[in-house]
Motif scaffolding. Structure first.
Motif, mmCIF file in Angstrom:
data_model
loop_
_atom_site.group_PDB
_atom_site.id
_atom_site.type_symbol
_atom_site.label_atom_id
_atom_site.label_comp_id
_atom_site.label_asym_id
_atom_site.label_seq_id
_atom_site.Cartn_x
_atom_site.Cartn_y
_atom_site.Cartn_z
ATOM 1 N N GLU A 89 15.516 26.970 45.189
ATOM 2 C CA GLU A 89 14.838 25.688 45.220
ATOM 3 C C GLU A 89 15.020 24.996 46.569
ATOM 4 O O GLU A 89 14.070 24.447 47.137
ATOM 5 N N ALA A 90 16.263 25.010 47.085
ATOM 6 C CA ALA A 90 16.550 24.305 48.335
ATOM 7 C C ALA A 90 15.847 24.944 49.521
ATOM 8 O O ALA A 90 15.231 24.250 50.343
ATOM 9 N N LEU A 91 15.900 26.257 49.633
ATOM 10 C CA LEU A 91 15.307 26.926 50.784
ATOM 11 C C LEU A 91 13.787 26.954 50.698
ATOM 12 O O LEU A 91 13.111 27.066 51.729
ATOM 13 N N ARG A 92 13.253 26.853 49.493
ATOM 14 C CA ARG A 92 11.799 26.784 49.360
ATOM 15 C C ARG A 92 11.240 25.500 49.959
ATOM 16 O O ARG A 92 10.068 25.428 50.351
ATOM 17 N N SER A 93 12.075 24.468 50.083
ATOM 18 C CA SER A 93 11.611 23.202 50.651
ATOM 19 C C SER A 93 11.478 23.261 52.174
ATOM 20 O O SER A 93 10.838 22.377 52.760
ATOM 21 N N VAL A 94 12.073 24.288 52.809
ATOM 22 C CA VAL A 94 12.010 24.380 54.273
ATOM 23 C C VAL A 94 10.567 24.538 54.763
ATOM 24 O O VAL A 94 10.113 23.759 55.610
ATOM 25 N N PRO A 95 9.815 25.525 54.287
ATOM 26 C CA PRO A 95 8.420 25.622 54.758
ATOM 27 C C PRO A 95 7.556 24.452 54.308
ATOM 28 O O PRO A 95 6.588 24.104 54.983
ATOM 29 N N ILE A 96 7.903 23.814 53.168
ATOM 30 C CA ILE A 96 7.153 22.645 52.725
ATOM 31 C C ILE A 96 7.279 21.527 53.758
ATOM 32 O O ILE A 96 6.324 20.792 54.041
ATOM 33 N N THR A 97 8.468 21.392 54.358
ATOM 34 C CA THR A 97 8.663 20.408 55.414
ATOM 35 C C THR A 97 7.751 20.704 56.591
ATOM 36 O O THR A 97 7.144 19.797 57.181
ATOM 37 N N LEU A 98 7.638 21.979 56.938
ATOM 38 C CA LEU A 98 6.742 22.361 58.028
ATOM 39 C C LEU A 98 5.295 22.042 57.680
ATOM 40 O O LEU A 98 4.518 21.587 58.530
ATOM 41 N N PHE A 99 4.912 22.279 56.435
ATOM 42 C CA PHE A 99 3.557 21.941 55.982
ATOM 43 C C PHE A 99 3.259 20.463 56.247
ATOM 44 O O PHE A 99 2.265 20.113 56.875
ATOM 45 N N ASP A 100 4.124 19.602 55.727
ATOM 46 C CA ASP A 100 3.884 18.164 55.806
ATOM 47 C C ASP A 100 3.812 17.684 57.249
ATOM 48 O O ASP A 100 2.933 16.902 57.620
ATOM 49 N N GLN A 101 4.748 18.141 58.077
ATOM 50 C CA GLN A 101 4.761 17.706 59.468
ATOM 51 C C GLN A 101 3.562 18.254 60.231
ATOM 52 O O GLN A 101 3.004 17.585 61.093
ATOM 53 N N HIS A 102 3.166 19.477 59.916
ATOM 54 C CA HIS A 102 2.012 20.076 60.589
ATOM 55 C C HIS A 102 0.747 19.263 60.336
ATOM 56 O O HIS A 102 -0.039 18.992 61.252
ATOM 57 N N VAL A 103 0.547 18.853 59.085
ATOM 58 C CA VAL A 103 -0.645 18.087 58.748
ATOM 59 C C VAL A 103 -0.583 16.703 59.388
ATOM 60 O O VAL A 103 -1.575 16.201 59.931
ATOM 61 N N PHE A 104 0.584 16.068 59.363
ATOM 62 C CA PHE A 104 0.716 14.727 59.916
ATOM 63 C C PHE A 104 0.499 14.723 61.428
ATOM 64 O O PHE A 104 -0.155 13.834 61.972
ATOM 65 N N GLU A 105 1.037 15.727 62.120
ATOM 66 C CA GLU A 105 0.931 15.788 63.574
ATOM 67 C C GLU A 105 -0.304 16.541 64.057
ATOM 68 O O GLU A 105 -0.555 16.623 65.258
ATOM 69 N N ARG A 106 -1.048 17.138 63.125
ATOM 70 C CA ARG A 106 -2.250 17.899 63.466
ATOM 71 C C ARG A 106 -1.931 19.072 64.397
ATOM 72 O O ARG A 106 -2.661 19.379 65.327
ATOM 73 N N SER A 152 20.665 33.803 51.083
ATOM 74 C CA SER A 152 19.387 34.004 51.764
ATOM 75 C C SER A 152 18.238 33.871 50.780
ATOM 76 O O SER A 152 18.421 33.969 49.565
ATOM 77 N N SER A 153 17.061 33.634 51.342
ATOM 78 C CA SER A 153 15.868 33.525 50.516
ATOM 79 C C SER A 153 14.684 34.102 51.273
ATOM 80 O O SER A 153 14.510 33.841 52.472
ATOM 81 N N THR A 154 13.898 34.892 50.566
ATOM 82 C CA THR A 154 12.646 35.426 51.105
ATOM 83 C C THR A 154 11.507 34.586 50.540
ATOM 84 O O THR A 154 11.296 34.552 49.328
ATOM 85 N N ILE A 155 10.800 33.892 51.423
ATOM 86 C CA ILE A 155 9.777 32.942 51.010
ATOM 87 C C ILE A 155 8.404 33.484 51.387
ATOM 88 O O ILE A 155 8.189 33.927 52.522
ATOM 89 N N THR A 156 7.514 33.467 50.434
ATOM 90 C CA THR A 156 6.155 33.951 50.640
ATOM 91 C C THR A 156 5.171 32.861 50.259
ATOM 92 O O THR A 156 5.336 32.195 49.235
ATOM 93 N N ILE A 157 4.144 32.678 51.102
ATOM 94 C CA ILE A 157 3.125 31.661 50.857
ATOM 95 C C ILE A 157 1.756 32.306 51.012
ATOM 96 O O ILE A 157 1.482 32.945 52.030
ATOM 97 N N VAL A 158 0.914 32.159 50.020
ATOM 98 C CA VAL A 158 -0.446 32.696 50.102
ATOM 99 C C VAL A 158 -1.435 31.587 49.767
ATOM 100 O O VAL A 158 -1.168 30.736 48.909
ATOM 101 N N PRO A 159 -2.571 31.532 50.455
ATOM 102 C CA PRO A 159 -3.590 30.516 50.161
ATOM 103 C C PRO A 159 -4.240 30.777 48.805
ATOM 104 O O PRO A 159 -4.450 31.915 48.411
ATOM 105 N N ASP A 160 -4.541 29.689 48.106
ATOM 106 C CA ASP A 160 -5.112 29.812 46.763
ATOM 107 C C ASP A 160 -6.319 28.905 46.594
ATOM 108 O O ASP A 160 -6.541 28.331 45.524
ATOM 109 N N GLY A 161 -7.112 28.715 47.666
ATOM 110 C CA GLY A 161 -8.345 27.960 47.557
ATOM 111 C C GLY A 161 -8.199 26.510 47.980
ATOM 112 O O GLY A 161 -7.156 26.072 48.473
ATOM 113 N N SER A 162 -9.237 25.736 47.777
ATOM 114 C CA SER A 162 -9.250 24.320 48.133
ATOM 115 C C SER A 162 -10.160 23.579 47.168
ATOM 116 O O SER A 162 -11.086 24.155 46.588
ATOM 117 N N VAL A 163 -9.872 22.283 46.995
ATOM 118 C CA VAL A 163 -10.674 21.436 46.120
ATOM 119 C C VAL A 163 -10.830 20.073 46.775
ATOM 120 O O VAL A 163 -10.005 19.660 47.594
#
Length: 227
Positions: A57-74, A161-172
């Motif tokens: 759960e904790a390490l899964r939040s690491v890429p989520i942080t990158l997501f949020d900052q990426h969108v905010f900073e464009r 350690s944690s192996t994290i995988t992210i795949v796109p699943d569409g948009s709405v």
């Protein structure tokens, strides 16, 4: 002679009865010990599973942080081969420099050899792995493999350690987009601008902890995009 024979016979019976009692007590002790060991194993396995769940759960939040900052900073920070200065990313000031560097080193490469920054398309078969499909996690290629120290250990061996995988699943279209269009605005683009949109991603984290504890957490992440 008869009394001596009787006494020897009584002593023989007492010895036999004593041995039977000793055998029964030994069996009871062994069964109790086995039960205790089983309970210890259950407790240990439960603790390892809980630790693995928390790590996942904790390490899964690491890429989520990158997501949020990426969108905010464009954009992505220069430390991640982007164009936005690292100082503009708030998490760069909130995280220790060592963890910031670890995040960069944890990113994996895609089939083209480029650093995977999560927004890519489904990957073809490469690196000995099959082609990715959205609804088969066994085919997903890792995007980040991050390791941290066990806080209960006296030495930092990065054995969590944690192996994290992210795949796109569409948009709405987000709530409000259709309403803006129905209110008299023209065109799908204007409706989208009014309410924004959501990009959907499947995020899977498989964590391992000392003692071969393993746990998997899986969630769908909604990334809101607004103009």
């Amino acid at each position: 002679m008869r009394q001596s024979f009787t006494a020897r016979r009584q002593r023989g019976i007492a010895l036999f009865v004593g041995m039977v009692f000793l055998l029964v007590l030994s069996v009871v002790a062994v069964m109790a010990m086995r039960g205790t060991l089983t309970e210890m194993k259950l407790v240990t396995n439960s603790a390892r599973h809980e630790a693995a769940f928390e790590a996942s759960e904790a390490l899964r939040s690491v890429p989520i942080t990158l997501f949020d900052q990426h969108v905010f900073e464009r954009g992505w920070p220069t430390a991640f081969n982007g164009t936005v200065p690292d100082s503009d990313f708030t998490f760069s000031t909130q995280l220790a420099p060592s963890l910031y560097s670890k995040m960069k080193a944890s990113l994996q490469t895609d089939c083209a050899g480029a650093v995977s920054l999560f927004y890519g398309t489904l990957q073809a078969d490469c690196k000995g792995m099959p082609a990715e499909t959205v609804y088969d996690p066994a085919t997903w290629h890792p995007d980040m493999v991050i390791a941290v120290c066990d806080p209960s250990s006296t030495s930092c061996s990065a054995n969590i350690s944690s192996t994290i995988t992210i795949v796109p699943d569409g948009s709405v279209l987000a709530e409000g987009a259709g309403g803006a269009q129905a209110a008299g605005y023209r065109g799908l683009g204007i409706g989208s601008a009014g309410g924004g949109a959501e990009l959907l991603f499947e995020v899977r984290s498989v964590a391992t902890v000392p003692g071969n504890g393993v746990d998997t957490t899986h969630t769908q992440y909604h990334q809101q995009i607004r103009n």
